[in-house]
Enzyme design. Structure first.
Site, mmCIF file in Angstrom:
data_model
loop_
_atom_site.group_PDB
_atom_site.id
_atom_site.type_symbol
_atom_site.label_atom_id
_atom_site.label_comp_id
_atom_site.label_asym_id
_atom_site.label_seq_id
_atom_site.Cartn_x
_atom_site.Cartn_y
_atom_site.Cartn_z
ATOM 1 N N ASP A 3 1.074 -1.717 -0.015
ATOM 2 C CA ASP A 3 -0.099 -0.226 0.003
ATOM 3 C C ASP A 3 0.572 1.360 -0.070
ATOM 4 O O ASP A 3 2.314 1.212 -0.509
ATOM 5 C CB ASP A 3 -1.096 0.067 1.368
ATOM 6 C CG ASP A 3 -1.857 1.070 0.916
ATOM 7 O OD1 ASP A 3 -2.412 1.523 1.035
ATOM 8 O OD2 ASP A 3 -3.439 -0.410 0.705
ATOM 9 N N HIS A 16 -3.304 6.024 3.634
ATOM 10 C CA HIS A 16 -3.856 4.528 2.791
ATOM 11 C C HIS A 16 -3.810 3.625 3.169
ATOM 12 O O HIS A 16 -4.473 3.009 3.783
ATOM 13 C CB HIS A 16 -4.175 5.251 0.664
ATOM 14 C CG HIS A 16 -5.059 4.353 0.655
ATOM 15 N ND1 HIS A 16 -4.237 2.790 0.528
ATOM 16 C CD2 HIS A 16 -6.418 3.771 0.111
ATOM 17 C CE1 HIS A 16 -5.743 1.910 -0.116
ATOM 18 N NE2 HIS A 16 -6.575 2.903 -0.673
ATOM 19 N N SER A 21 -10.866 -0.652 -0.882
ATOM 20 C CA SER A 21 -9.941 -0.472 -0.133
ATOM 21 C C SER A 21 -10.152 -0.436 1.151
ATOM 22 O O SER A 21 -9.515 -1.483 1.779
ATOM 23 C CB SER A 21 -9.319 0.996 0.033
ATOM 24 O OG SER A 21 -8.255 0.603 -1.141
#
Length: 354
Positions: free
Chosen positions: A55, A105, A289
């Site tokens: 990620d 994220h 996600s």
């Protein structure tokens, strides 16, 4: 130039030549809906399981995450004139600090899996360890699928402790059905995921947030990846995300932004999900996600109880759910994760240890 490409394509070690592809991370009361309460009742916490989170990195100082970080690695190239995006300014970095998150994220995704519940809500497998691999830049983008493939190849060759891989990211390009043979880069990605599956390591991938009912992005469209779409976890009124609006939201309603196709494997809550935020606080996001790491966390619990479960059997157990959801864009029905049902299936004849 064309002459160099022609020469490269004739090299005996080159199978195929295509232009590399870019993409991005797929931003996103989900655990109660997914029935994780059985974990506390039966002592499942992900202890002894390691999840690789590929990620934007990992906030190593976050009070919910600091004790779960096992190793760090970075493969973060860029297209000129931008600089490579590993923390040290290079395109490859190893060791402490290599996956420090400059976007948030990855920190949010990691908290869904292994957050301790000090600041943000507890993750699904709070005692699991994390190998953090940074491939997304500070805008949550990746220039090249080759970076993602390099991360998977690194796991194969250098991280034998990894039990589960989560990929909450995807290409800008979308594909109908299994996409392995489409391009050289999907072939390479597919071969890496195939190898991980052969090694006993399941790979979870978010289906993407384009609202398509016929296509998913890569790596979700890879045949041996376990693709995850998103449902709402509650009724919170009208919501607009990713250029689409759900006039009404409700638990188990497929989010209008979620991709699905005939090869999508499972759905899980992905809106809204509160988890760890870079800098030590919390954030609530919606996206596939956020759905993918919830399923990866349940997989960690199953593997804690039965470490020798093969990925195909594990996937069958995860998809053994009485809850089905229907995507109105295509009329297809999919299982929605019920972790308690999956854990019960663990003890059914023909499952455990296979």
């Amino acid at each position: 130039n064309p002459r160099a490409i022609a020469a490269m394509s004739r090299h005996p070690l080159v199978w195929r030549v295509d232009t590399d592809a870019g993409g991005s991370g797929n931003l996103g009361q989900s655990l109660p809906l997914s029935n994780f309460s059985v974990r506390r009742n039966q002592g499942f916490s992900g202890q002894g399981i390691t999840v690789a989170v590929v990620d934007s990195g990992y906030d190593s100082d976050h009070p919910d995450l600091a004790d779960s970080l096992a190793r760090e690695q970075c493969f973060c190239s860029s297209l000129p004139p931008a600089r490579p995006c590993c923390p040290d300014g290079d395109s490859i970095q190893s060791g402490a600090g290599a996956a420090e998150d400059d976007n948030g994220h990855g920190t949010h995704v990691a908290g869904i899996i292994t957050g301790n519940g000090v600041v943000a809500p507890e993750g699904g497998a709070p005692d699991a360890d994390v190998v953090a691999i940074k491939v997304l830049d500070n805008n949550s983008n990746f220039c090249c699928v080759s970076d993602v493939t390099a991360a998977l190849d690194w796991i194969i060759s250098n991280a034998p402790e990894v039990d589960v891989v989560n990929l909450s990211l995807g290409t800008n390009a979308r594909f109908a059905g299994d996409c392995d043979p489409a391009y050289s880069w999907t072939e390479a990605l597919g071969q890496a995921i195939d190898t991980l599956k052969t090694m006993g390591i399941p790979v979870f991938a978010s289906s993407g947030n384009s609202g398509s009912g016929t296509e998913m992005q890569a790596p979700a469209c890879i045949a041996n990846a376990i693709s995850v779409g998103a449902v709402w976890d509650d009724s919170i009124g009208s919501k607009t995300f990713f250029d689409c609006t759900d006039a009404q939201t409700a638990a188990d309603k497929v989010a209008c932004f979620s991709n699905s196709s005939t090869t999508t494997d499972i759905f899980a809550p992905g809106a809204m999900v509160t988890s760890t935020r870079r800098g030590g606080s919390t954030a609530s996001y919606a996206g596939t996600s956020q759905a993918s790491p919830i399923v990866a966390a349940c997989a960690a619990l199953l593997l804690q109880e039965s470490p020798n479960l093969k990925p195909a059997t594990l996937e069958t157990m995860l998809e053994t759910s009485d809850v089905k959801v229907t995507d109105p864009t295509n009329g297809l029905s999919f299982p929605r994760l019920d972790c308690a049902t999956a854990l019960i299936a663990m003890f059914s004849d023909g499952f455990e240890g296979n």
